[in-house]
Design a protein around this motif. Structure first.
Motif, mmCIF file in Angstrom:
data_model
loop_
_atom_site.group_PDB
_atom_site.id
_atom_site.type_symbol
_atom_site.label_atom_id
_atom_site.label_comp_id
_atom_site.label_asym_id
_atom_site.label_seq_id
_atom_site.Cartn_x
_atom_site.Cartn_y
_atom_site.Cartn_z
ATOM 1 N N GLU A 6 0.846 -1.184 0.000
ATOM 2 C CA GLU A 6 0.000 0.000 0.000
ATOM 3 C C GLU A 6 0.880 1.233 0.000
ATOM 4 O OE1 GLU A 6 -2.497 0.033 3.373
ATOM 5 O OE2 GLU A 6 -3.578 -1.778 2.826
ATOM 6 N N GLU A 282 -4.360 -8.252 -5.599
ATOM 7 C CA GLU A 282 -4.140 -6.896 -6.088
ATOM 8 C C GLU A 282 -5.198 -5.950 -5.525
ATOM 9 O OE1 GLU A 282 -1.645 -5.787 -8.053
ATOM 10 O OE2 GLU A 282 -0.758 -7.798 -7.963
ATOM 11 N N ARG A 283 -4.777 -4.719 -5.266
ATOM 12 C CA ARG A 283 -5.764 -3.756 -4.784
ATOM 13 C C ARG A 283 -6.704 -3.388 -5.925
ATOM 14 N NH1 ARG A 283 -3.967 1.854 -2.055
ATOM 15 N NH2 ARG A 283 -3.471 2.330 -4.240
ATOM 16 N N ARG A 286 -9.865 1.671 -3.712
ATOM 17 C CA ARG A 286 -9.339 2.432 -2.580
ATOM 18 C C ARG A 286 -10.166 3.681 -2.352
ATOM 19 N NH1 ARG A 286 -5.357 6.749 -3.449
ATOM 20 N NH2 ARG A 286 -5.196 7.260 -5.679
ATOM 21 N N LYS A 288 -10.482 7.548 -1.460
ATOM 22 C CA LYS A 288 -9.628 8.716 -1.661
ATOM 23 C C LYS A 288 -10.086 9.923 -0.840
ATOM 24 C CE LYS A 288 -8.371 9.593 -5.918
ATOM 25 N NZ LYS A 288 -8.488 9.862 -7.367
ATOM 26 N N HIS A 296 -9.315 -0.170 1.643
ATOM 27 C CA HIS A 296 -8.679 -0.857 0.520
ATOM 28 C C HIS A 296 -9.368 -2.217 0.357
ATOM 29 C CE1 HIS A 296 -5.276 1.984 0.660
ATOM 30 N NE2 HIS A 296 -5.374 1.871 1.977
ATOM 31 N N GLU A 359 -11.689 5.192 -5.943
ATOM 32 C CA GLU A 359 -11.106 4.787 -7.217
ATOM 33 C C GLU A 359 -11.107 3.268 -7.320
ATOM 34 O OE1 GLU A 359 -6.948 5.104 -9.801
ATOM 35 O OE2 GLU A 359 -7.016 5.825 -7.729
ATOM 36 N N GLU A 361 -9.212 0.569 -9.066
ATOM 37 C CA GLU A 361 -8.008 0.267 -9.846
ATOM 38 C C GLU A 361 -8.200 -0.999 -10.674
ATOM 39 O OE1 GLU A 361 -4.701 2.221 -6.884
ATOM 40 O OE2 GLU A 361 -5.527 0.272 -6.345
ATOM 41 N N ILE A 362 -9.068 -1.873 -10.230
ATOM 42 C CA ILE A 362 -9.542 -3.021 -11.002
ATOM 43 C C ILE A 362 -11.062 -2.971 -10.926
ATOM 44 C CG2 ILE A 362 -9.616 -5.545 -11.176
ATOM 45 C CD1 ILE A 362 -6.896 -5.587 -9.758
ATOM 46 N N ARG A 363 -11.736 -2.886 -12.028
ATOM 47 C CA ARG A 363 -13.178 -2.649 -12.007
ATOM 48 C C ARG A 363 -14.002 -3.929 -11.832
ATOM 49 N NH1 ARG A 363 -15.199 2.188 -13.157
ATOM 50 N NH2 ARG A 363 -17.200 1.219 -13.695
#
Length: 426
Positions: A6, A282-283, A286, A288, A296, A359, A361-363
């Protein structure tokens, strides 16, 4: 065990940074629509008026005839899939007609009458919504001109609803239960279970007192019956829910499958074992904004004591979510759902001042593994999920199946899958 890396969080919150909890709750209630389902979030246009609309106990059927002057002659009955709230014709029309392939038009061009079954509550028990399907089947038989056999099936959950409805009609017998169906079909239906990442389920329950919609969806009767692994509270250990065990037992009681029609199914995933590109650990998501910084969510890793989430909403606590004994299912071959993406998109619709900016980062993640959609194997191990299988297999509970040439969105309506089904209609 190696934990995901992270980056340092900017503007780490302190007590004076906290946005008022009631303000956040009000913002979530007024703006957020955090429920997970494939297809458009908002219908872009109204569907054309159906030729007929049948009011059914617990639902509605919208009918588009191939030839209105001839009437209902060759019915193809389609059950709606899982979500929260009532089925909406505009959404069903857009998914089936306005996507990559116009399935309704293609069916009508082949002389087929399309009957779309909608449910008053898509999150209700599959057993309850099966009664809507039974009513639609009986109504179609009563209105049909001639004796052409029915084709009955559905998308996602709709394939399970109609599967149980037909099996129950055969089990009970009698003239009133003569379903007169020549073909049963399912479109990316989770015959061996569906998957929502534990990270997403835990987040849904963690924000329940601020906005319960996401948690209510994950804890709905249909979700408990569909999901291979489920948690009812954010800190629960994943397990097969009692409602799923009872549903499977009831399905078995009525024979498991209808015996009279030919049974076929398609999958939005591949049969070659090729993963969808989503790596484990994988993240994926997250937080923001200040009210959610420190949250996370990670893709599922195999092994013991694997961290899949860290949660923080409003308070300074950052509990961690861990799992043991689960396979790397997010990357498995199958129909995908943009679960992480939907969550981030909906939180980002809330004004930035509330501090819920996020966000993805992987949808996406695997939602219905290919082996589940073709009723071939369970989904509890890496080998079962990823091992390639043949174009034809006697191990499948279906008479025939077809898999997509690539891993794609769950229930994506494509020419490849739709024409394969249409070529087998009675």
């Amino acid at each position: 065990m190696t934990e995901p890396n992270e980056p340092n969080e900017p503007n780490e919150p302190n007590e004076t940074d906290e946005t008022d909890e009631q303000q956040i709750a009000e913002a979530l209630h007024s703006a957020a629509r955090i429920t997970l389902a494939p297809g458009p979030r908002e219908a872009s246009a109204a569907a054309p008026d159906p030729d007929e609309e049948w009011t059914l106990p617990g639902g509605t059927a919208w009918v588009y005839l191939a030839d209105p002057e001839r009437g209902l002659t060759r019915p193809v009955i389609l059950g709606d899939g899982f979500n929260s709230g009532p089925s909406e014709l505009d959404f069903s029309w857009e998914i089936l007609e306005e996507g990559p392939y116009p399935f309704i038009s293609a069916l009508r061009e082949r002389g087929r009458d399309v009957v779309l079954i909608g449910f008053d509550e898509r999150g209700a028990s599959i057993l309850e919504n099966a009664e809507v399907a039974r009513a639609a089947i009986r109504e179609a038989i009563a209105r049909r001109r001639g004796e052409h056999p029915l084709a009955v099936g559905g998308f996602s959950m709709g394939g399970l609803v109609t599967r149980y409805a037909l099996a129950k009609m055969e089990h009970e017998g009698g003239a009133e239960n003569d379903h007169q169906t020549g073909l049963y079909f399912s479109y990316d239906s989770p015959h061996r279970g569906a998957w929502i990442p534990i990270a997403l389920q835990s987040f849904a329950h963690y924000i329940r007192k601020l906005n319960s919609a996401f948690s209510d969806q994950m804890n709905s009767p249909a979700a408990r019956q569909l999901l291979w692994q489920h948690i009812a509270e954010w800190d629960d250990a994943p397990e097969t829910d009692k409602a799923r065990t009872e549903f499977l037992a009831e399905l078995e009681r009525v024979g498991g499958w209808p015996r009279r029609p030919r049974k076929i199914g398609v999958a939005n995933g591949v049969r070659t074992g090729e993963e969808n590109g989503i790596a484990p650990g994988e993240r994926a998501f997250r937080g923001k904004g200040l009210a959610i910084t420190g949250t996370h969510l990670y893709t599922q890793s195999a092994g013991e004591d694997q961290r899949v989430g860290q949660l923080r909403v409003v308070t300074l606590r950052k509990p961690q979510i861990r799992t043991s004994g689960l396979p790397e299912i997010d990357g498995a071959p199958g129909g995908t759902l943009e679960g992480f993406g939907i969550l981030a998109d909906e939180l980002d619709k809330i004004p930035a001042i509330i501090g819920l900016g996020s966000e993805a980062e992987i949808r996406e993640h695997c939602f219905v593994p290919a082996v589940s959609a073709v009723a071939l194997r369970d989904v509890d191990t890496h080998q079962k999920l990823y091992e390639p299988f043949a174009e034809h297999s006697e191990d499948s509970e279906l008479d025939e199946y077809h898999c997509a040439s690539r891993n794609e969105g769950h229930t994506l309506v494509t020419e490849e899958l739709c024409t394969w089904i249409m070529d087998r209609l009675p």
